[in-house]
Enzyme design. Structure first.
Site, PDB file in Angstrom:
ATOM      1  N   CYS A 139      -1.476  47.716 101.224  1.00  0.00           N
ATOM      2  CA  CYS A 139      -2.652  48.054 100.415  1.00  0.00           C
ATOM      3  C   CYS A 139      -2.994  46.935  99.419  1.00  0.00           C
ATOM      4  O   CYS A 139      -3.313  45.831  99.821  1.00  0.00           O
ATOM      5  CB  CYS A 139      -2.391  49.400  99.729  1.00  0.00           C
ATOM      6  SG  CYS A 139      -3.874  50.293  99.232  1.00  0.00           S
ATOM      7  N   HIS A 140      -2.908  47.207  98.105  1.00  0.00           N
ATOM      8  CA  HIS A 140      -3.204  46.189  97.093  1.00  0.00           C
ATOM      9  C   HIS A 140      -1.993  45.308  96.778  1.00  0.00           C
ATOM     10  O   HIS A 140      -2.085  44.404  95.947  1.00  0.00           O
ATOM     11  CB  HIS A 140      -3.704  46.854  95.806  1.00  0.00           C
ATOM     12  CG  HIS A 140      -5.001  47.577  95.978  1.00  0.00           C
ATOM     13  ND1 HIS A 140      -5.063  48.904  96.340  1.00  0.00           N
ATOM     14  CD2 HIS A 140      -6.288  47.157  95.857  1.00  0.00           C
ATOM     15  CE1 HIS A 140      -6.344  49.277  96.436  1.00  0.00           C
ATOM     16  NE2 HIS A 140      -7.100  48.243  96.156  1.00  0.00           N
ATOM     17  N   GLU A 171     -13.054  49.820  98.521  1.00  0.00           N
ATOM     18  CA  GLU A 171     -13.300  49.750  97.062  1.00  0.00           C
ATOM     19  C   GLU A 171     -14.703  50.280  96.755  1.00  0.00           C
ATOM     20  O   GLU A 171     -14.906  51.007  95.778  1.00  0.00           O
ATOM     21  CB  GLU A 171     -13.179  48.310  96.543  1.00  0.00           C
ATOM     22  CG  GLU A 171     -11.908  47.574  96.919  1.00  0.00           C
ATOM     23  CD  GLU A 171     -10.647  48.105  96.264  1.00  0.00           C
ATOM     24  OE1 GLU A 171     -10.643  49.228  95.730  1.00  0.00           O
ATOM     25  OE2 GLU A 171      -9.628  47.381  96.319  1.00  0.00           O
TER      26      GLU A 171
END
Length: 239
Positions: A139-140, A171
């Site tokens: 993910c991030h 996002e």
């Protein structure tokens, strides 16, 4: 010789308002918990580390849609091994990189804030990469990659590699792109490009998706934490 059968899960130590009514992002719980369980099942010892030795859970990741059943039980059991290690996080100075074979950067939007400057975590991952270990993120978590340098090239370890991570479209769907811009941080797609990597998108922002390129293993979103950890184990076993 293969690196030790021991995994190190990095956790964001940042938190910031992201959701309605100022509710905060932090560690997305299952993005650390699912890899923890996968690694344990595969016979790894597992430790958890953050840049400052502290963390805060992401608000959304504690909601019923994202945390239920066995996951919720483990999270709420303060005596569970996962919870014990999360509540007593290591700091980078506590960690000997030569003792680990897998580095896994868990996430939550908060990792966009602290991972780019997390010199301690970056140094651990860089040394583990040099030692022949698997470097993984979901993910991030990929926000850490531009700072994980291969000393032989002076470039990020993801330069000229294929990686995935949370999509910019995701996002937009969450309505948080402006908040990320206010943090003065790039999206994961932009971060990957800046490090010289080729970003590979999942079919949809929330589909489970993972990419392995050499010893770099990445996953796209919370739904991918489990399969990304499995792919990291597979890459480790192939060493």
């Amino acid at each position: 010789m293969a690196p030790p059968r021991k995994a190190l899960i990095a956790v964001s130590s940042a938190h910031a308002p992201l959701y309605p009514e100022g509710k905060e992002t932090g560690l997305f719980i299952t993005e650390a918990l699912h890899p923890f369980l996968v690694f344990k099942k595969a016979g790894f010892d597992v430790d958890l580390v953050s840049e400052t030795g502290s963390s805060q859970p992401d608000w959304l990741s504690q909601q019923e849609d994202w945390l239920k059943g066995e996951d919720k039980k483990i999270w709420e059991d303060r005596s569970s091994e996962f919870r014990q290690k999360l509540d007593n996080l290591l700091k980078p100075s506590d960690v000997d990189p030569s003792k680990y074979g897998i580095f896994f950067a868990s996430a939550g939007h908060a990792s966009l804030i602290d991972y780019p400057d997390a010199k301690g975590l970056q140094s651990i991952a860089s040394k583990m990469n040099t030692n022949g270990g698997i470097i993984s993120a979901v993910c991030h978590g990929g926000a850490i990659f531009p700072g994980i340098i291969d000393p032989s090239t002076g470039k990020s370890i993801i330069a000229n590699r294929r990686v995935t991570g949370f999509t910019t479209k995701g996002e937009e769907e969450e309505g948080v792109l402006d908040t990320i811009k206010s943090w003065n941080r790039p999206t994961i797609e932009a971060s990957a490009a800046s490090a010289g990597a080729t970003y590979v998108s999942p079919a949809g922002p929330w589909d489970a998706f993972t990419v392995t390129d050499g010893r770099v293993v990445t996953g796209a979103n919370p739904a991918s934490a489990h399969v990304t950890a499995e792919a990291a184990v597979k890459a480790f076993d192939a060493l």
